[in-house]
Design a protein around this motif. Sequence first.
Motif, PDB file in Angstrom:
ATOM      1  N   ILE A   1      -1.371  -5.428   3.538  1.00  0.00           N
ATOM      2  CA  ILE A   1      -0.746  -5.899   2.069  1.00  0.00           C
ATOM      3  C   ILE A   1      -1.931  -5.861   1.006  1.00  0.00           C
ATOM      4  O   ILE A   1      -2.902  -5.974   1.156  1.00  0.00           O
ATOM      5  CB  ILE A   1      -0.115  -7.412   2.140  1.00  0.00           C
ATOM      6  N   GLU A   2      -1.363  -5.089   0.000  1.00  0.00           N
ATOM      7  CA  GLU A   2      -2.057  -4.887  -1.038  1.00  0.00           C
ATOM      8  C   GLU A   2      -1.651  -5.808  -2.294  1.00  0.00           C
ATOM      9  O   GLU A   2      -0.429  -5.914  -2.402  1.00  0.00           O
ATOM     10  CB  GLU A   2      -1.857  -3.465  -1.732  1.00  0.00           C
ATOM     11  N   LEU A   3      -2.475  -6.595  -2.897  1.00  0.00           N
ATOM     12  CA  LEU A   3      -2.091  -7.352  -4.221  1.00  0.00           C
ATOM     13  C   LEU A   3      -2.565  -6.677  -5.444  1.00  0.00           C
ATOM     14  O   LEU A   3      -3.688  -6.084  -5.462  1.00  0.00           O
ATOM     15  CB  LEU A   3      -2.451  -8.679  -4.168  1.00  0.00           C
TER      16      LEU A   3
ATOM     17  N   HIS B   1       1.862   2.746   5.523  1.00  0.00           N
ATOM     18  CA  HIS B   1       0.479   2.030   5.641  1.00  0.00           C
ATOM     19  C   HIS B   1       0.282   0.904   5.026  1.00  0.00           C
ATOM     20  O   HIS B   1      -0.460   0.019   5.632  1.00  0.00           O
ATOM     21  CB  HIS B   1      -0.384   3.175   4.662  1.00  0.00           C
ATOM     22  N   HIS B   2       0.919   0.634   3.793  1.00  0.00           N
ATOM     23  CA  HIS B   2       0.782  -0.768   3.156  1.00  0.00           C
ATOM     24  C   HIS B   2       1.896  -0.917   2.414  1.00  0.00           C
ATOM     25  O   HIS B   2       2.636   0.036   1.770  1.00  0.00           O
ATOM     26  CB  HIS B   2      -0.602  -0.897   2.351  1.00  0.00           C
ATOM     27  N   MET B   3       2.091  -2.421   2.081  1.00  0.00           N
ATOM     28  CA  MET B   3       3.059  -2.646   0.921  1.00  0.00           C
ATOM     29  C   MET B   3       2.129  -3.308  -0.159  1.00  0.00           C
ATOM     30  O   MET B   3       1.104  -3.982   0.199  1.00  0.00           O
ATOM     31  CB  MET B   3       3.731  -3.902   1.581  1.00  0.00           C
TER      32      MET B   3
ATOM     33  N   ASN C   1       5.609  -3.676  -5.548  1.00  0.00           N
ATOM     34  CA  ASN C   1       5.160  -2.379  -6.820  1.00  0.00           C
ATOM     35  C   ASN C   1       5.306  -1.237  -5.980  1.00  0.00           C
ATOM     36  O   ASN C   1       5.757  -0.065  -6.506  1.00  0.00           O
ATOM     37  CB  ASN C   1       3.573  -2.642  -7.168  1.00  0.00           C
ATOM     38  N   HIS C   2       4.795  -0.885  -4.814  1.00  0.00           N
ATOM     39  CA  HIS C   2       4.968   0.297  -4.068  1.00  0.00           C
ATOM     40  C   HIS C   2       4.813  -0.028  -2.500  1.00  0.00           C
ATOM     41  O   HIS C   2       4.298  -1.039  -1.968  1.00  0.00           O
ATOM     42  CB  HIS C   2       3.914   1.106  -4.553  1.00  0.00           C
ATOM     43  N   VAL C   3       5.400   0.765  -1.915  1.00  0.00           N
ATOM     44  CA  VAL C   3       5.273   1.117  -0.475  1.00  0.00           C
ATOM     45  C   VAL C   3       4.411   2.321  -0.020  1.00  0.00           C
ATOM     46  O   VAL C   3       4.643   3.262  -0.811  1.00  0.00           O
ATOM     47  CB  VAL C   3       6.640   1.166   0.402  1.00  0.00           C
TER      48      VAL C   3
ATOM     49  N   THR D   1       6.904   4.964  -4.242  1.00  0.00           N
ATOM     50  CA  THR D   1       6.285   5.141  -2.896  1.00  0.00           C
ATOM     51  C   THR D   1       5.035   5.909  -3.261  1.00  0.00           C
ATOM     52  O   THR D   1       5.045   6.881  -4.053  1.00  0.00           O
ATOM     53  CB  THR D   1       7.448   6.124  -2.115  1.00  0.00           C
ATOM     54  N   GLU D   2       4.002   5.188  -2.733  1.00  0.00           N
ATOM     55  CA  GLU D   2       2.728   5.829  -2.784  1.00  0.00           C
ATOM     56  C   GLU D   2       2.438   6.864  -1.640  1.00  0.00           C
ATOM     57  O   GLU D   2       2.563   6.220  -0.589  1.00  0.00           O
ATOM     58  CB  GLU D   2       1.703   4.706  -2.725  1.00  0.00           C
ATOM     59  N   LEU D   3       1.926   8.213  -1.875  1.00  0.00           N
ATOM     60  CA  LEU D   3       1.683   8.976  -0.746  1.00  0.00           C
ATOM     61  C   LEU D   3       0.276   9.065  -0.869  1.00  0.00           C
ATOM     62  O   LEU D   3      -0.226   9.492  -1.960  1.00  0.00           O
ATOM     63  CB  LEU D   3       2.404  10.359  -0.790  1.00  0.00           C
TER      64      LEU D   3
END
Length: 134
Positions: free
Chosen positions: A129-131, A78-80, A6-8, A53-55
Amino acid sequence: MLGRLNHVAIAVPDLEVAAERYRAVLGATVTEPQALPDHGVTVVFVEVANTKTELLEPLGEASPIAAFLEKNPAGGIHHMCYEVEDIIEARDALQVNGVRVLGDGEPKTGAHGKPVLFLHPKDFDGTLIELEQV
Ligand SMILES: CC[C@H](C(=O)O)C(=O)SCCNC(=O)CCNC(=O)[C@H](O)C(C)(C)COP(=O)(O)OP(=O)(O)OC[C@H]1O[C@@H](n2cnc3c(N)ncnc32)[C@H](O)[C@@H]1OP(=O)(O)O
Ligand SMILES: [Co+2]
């Protein structure tokens, strides 16, 4: 278990400067800042064809990314975030395998209004890791 990426996410020292750099230098489409006080961050999303990409920058005194930025003052990945169909099913399966689910283990509502959970970076080769349930 895992669906799409979904995002990095990239933690940044100054969200406005980072967002403008993506717009002006990379010609990217960037959403407006979204304050997420429950998560202790303000975020924008850089939208590209196959993912985002999440900033993110800290929001408030107890931001969970403050320590990360102290260690990485120029910012850093920071996370995936991966999509899952059933976040409770995924959480239970992971915990059975000894994976540490962060917080109280109950999903919170993320930036997209969907349930999210985070998995300890030490359980995945130093990667947070984020779900996100879609
Ligand atoms: C949900 C809204 C939005 C969305 O997409 O919808 C977001 O994504 S919000 C994102 C911000 N929220 C979070 O990150 C919540 C989960 N994170 C946490 O709970 C903490 O950041 C935690 C526990 C991962 C780390 O907290 P802290 O740095 O204060 O603790 P430690 O110093 O004890 O760190 C332990 C150990 O992990 C290493 N670490 C920390 N952060 C990361 C990271 N992002 N990637 C990789 N490794 C990380 C840290 O360096 C420590 O390692 P050590 O070798 O022991 O020094
Ligand atoms: Co995220």
